[in-house]
Design an enzyme around this catalytic site. Structure first.
Site, PDB file in Angstrom:
ATOM      1  N   VAL A   1       0.848  -1.187   0.000  1.00 23.59           N
ATOM      2  CA  VAL A   1       0.000   0.000   0.000  1.00 23.59           C
ATOM      3  C   VAL A   1       0.882   1.235   0.000  1.00 23.59           C
ATOM      4  CG1 VAL A   1      -1.746   1.298   1.291  1.00 23.59           C
ATOM      5  CG2 VAL A   1      -1.859  -1.207   1.222  1.00 23.59           C
TER       6      VAL A   1
ATOM      7  N   ALA B   1       4.505   4.158   2.894  1.00 24.23           N
ATOM      8  CA  ALA B   1       4.001   2.917   2.293  1.00 24.23           C
ATOM      9  C   ALA B   1       4.129   1.799   3.323  1.00 24.23           C
ATOM     10  CB  ALA B   1       4.818   2.572   1.053  1.00 24.23           C
ATOM     11  N   LYS B   2       3.556   0.678   3.033  1.00 21.48           N
ATOM     12  CA  LYS B   2       3.727  -0.517   3.872  1.00 21.48           C
ATOM     13  C   LYS B   2       3.349  -1.723   3.040  1.00 21.48           C
ATOM     14  CE  LYS B   2       4.936  -1.184   8.218  1.00 21.48           C
ATOM     15  NZ  LYS B   2       5.818  -0.311   9.026  1.00 21.48           N
ATOM     16  N   GLY B   3       3.944  -2.862   3.379  1.00 23.29           N
ATOM     17  CA  GLY B   3       3.587  -4.095   2.692  1.00 23.29           C
ATOM     18  C   GLY B   3       3.326  -5.185   3.720  1.00 23.29           C
TER      19      GLY B   3
ATOM     20  N   ASP C   1       9.919  -5.066   8.942  1.00 23.83           N
ATOM     21  CA  ASP C   1       8.907  -4.796   9.975  1.00 23.83           C
ATOM     22  C   ASP C   1       8.739  -6.115  10.734  1.00 23.83           C
ATOM     23  OD1 ASP C   1       6.866  -2.653  10.890  1.00 23.83           O
ATOM     24  OD2 ASP C   1       5.620  -4.419  10.664  1.00 23.83           O
TER      25      ASP C   1
END
Ligand code: NAD
Length: 416
Positions: A60, A105-107, A146
């Protein structure tokens, strides 16, 4: 999950609070409620037993008005698109709070890494990278570690990306091992930033930092390094925990020995001469500084009034709900919010990216000195705004971050 709100509910409520205080243009508020792009992928890999494993993943990208997207990748059985969206939004504010030129962002991949072999995790990471390849890159979106991903995961991403490009691209990802372009100090950076913030908060509440008692929830990268750095600075670590449970010792724990015990047994629990406690009890431990460093929604309306710490420094993203924020504020607890407290990680990720792009390698002293400067400036910026606006630290940090992002959006204008 404890409490009623999802991470995304919390993130949107925080945005609303800050938007009202900032008298944000309603169009910009609406823009910031949604990510610019969300990519959903289905990752199919060969499992060790010969079967086909199918995993849901996503990346995202929230807003990139201030620079390329940046954010971690999480492997966890409870990962959802909603959760990753909230985490991406927090990354946008966080990069703006520490004033580094990135968007958020992040996944995530919905999987249980504890039940997968190293080979399966490598195939999962490489396949996932191939699926998001067109949307990441040094000037587009730079992933980082993360929950349950680490330097090895980042090395696999770098290698897969580089294989597709046909040349080595270390600047496509941060949090890598030092041998392939990682930065000195990156592994500890998030925790170092948390402890710098806790130290500054202690000065503001008149607490002697070097004699403070500390409780840490989560004993992964952020939690264990925070316990270690605080211990090395003279604090007494009285309680720590992980997903299995926690331990308490009034006389103080040696975090290095607890880490060895966790490596040997898989958890911090059953550590000699300690009382085993639950994660709920850990949060309510009698201590000066509480560091939540696990997952979201840990301090909620249901337990906030039982928190006894004088300072809460959020190592994790989103550990406290807005309802709990109010209760902590009323109790006079000094909260250092996630988008400030844990921003040391993305700050040294930024240093890693700059070093990769310029083909330089900085010393640990240089990295830590620059990190200290950025964290101090951000802490003081948020603290001054809090005093000026008579808000709490969370609201002040959100106002600073969201204000900077909205200013960038206004200056860029709308295309076409
Ligand atoms: P990690 O995978 O290294 O460690 C996570 C830890 O949390 C483990 O000890 C695990 O046992 C524990 N845990 C998991 N579920 C738990 C539960 N229900 N109760 C108590 N403990 C539980 O992950 P990490 O990188 O240390 O990340 C921890 C938090 O910090 C996350 O919220 C992450 O988003 C945030 N964060 C990490 C970084 C970074 O650089 N790694 C940067 C900023 C923020």
């Amino acid at each position: 999950m404890k409490g009623q709100q999802t991470a995304l509910d919390v993130a949107l409520e925080q945005l609303k609070i800050a938007a009202e205080k900032l008298k944000l243009d309603s169009g910009i508020h609406e823009m910031l409620k949604y990510p610019k792009r969300s990519l959903i992928v289905s990752i199919t890999i060969r499992m060790d037993d010969g079967s086909i494993g199918v995993f849901k993943g996503c990346r995202v990208q929230h807003w990139d008005a201030r620079g390329p997207f940046k954010g971690g990748i999480r492997y966890h059985p409870n990962v959802t698109l909603e959760e990753v969206t909230a985490l991406a939004m927090w990354m946008t504010w966080k990069c703006a709070v520490v004033n580094i030129p990135y968007g958020g962002a992040k996944g995530g991949i919905c999987c249980n890494p504890k039940e997968m072999s190293k080979n399966e995790l490598e195939r999962l990471t490489r396949r996932y990278t191939s699926l998001i390849l067109d949307y990441i890159g040094p000037y587009r979106d730079v992933p980082a570690p993360d929950v349950y991903t680490d330097a090895q995961t980042m090395a696999w991403i770098m290698d897969t990306y580089s294989q597709f490009k046909g040349y080595s691209v270390p600047e496509c990802v941060t949090g890598k091992p030092i041998s392939v372009g990682g930065s000195e100090g990156r592994e500890e950076a998030t925790s170092r930033g948390v402890i710098i913030c806790a130290r500054e908060a202690a000065k503001r509440v008149g607490l002697s930092f070097k004699d403070a008692t500390v409780a840490v929830q989560g004993y992964g990268n952020v939690g264990w390094n925070a316990a270690k750095i605080a211990h090395d600075m003279g604090c007494k670590i009285v309680a720590v925990s992980d997903s299995v449970g926690g331990i308490y010792c009034q006389e103080g724990l040696n975090p290095y020995k607890v880490y060895e015990h966790k490596l040997k047994t898989g958890s911090v629990v059953n550590y000699p001469k300690c009382k085993d406690i639950s994660n709920e009890e850990l949060l309510e431990t009698e201590c000066d500084i509480l560091i939540p460093a696990a997952l979201e929604n840990q301090i909620t309306g249901a337990n906030a009034d039982k928190i006894k710490a004088k300072i809460v420094a959020e190592g994790a993203n989103g550990p406290t709900t807005p309802e709990a924020d109010k209760i902590l504020h009323e109790k006079g607890i000094f909260l250092v919010p996630d988008i400030l407290a844990n921003a040391g990680g993305v700050t040294v990720s930024y240093f890693e990216w700059v070093q990769n792009l310029t083909r330089e390698h900085w010393t640990l002293e240089e990295v830590n000195r620059k990190l200290e400067n950025i964290m101090m400036r951000a802490f003081n910026d948020v603290y001054s705004l809090m005093e000026r606006e008579k808000e709490d630290m969370r609201t002040a940090a959100l106002m600073l971050g969201i204000g900077r992002v909205s200013e960038a959006i206004k200056i860029l204008g709308l295309w076409p």
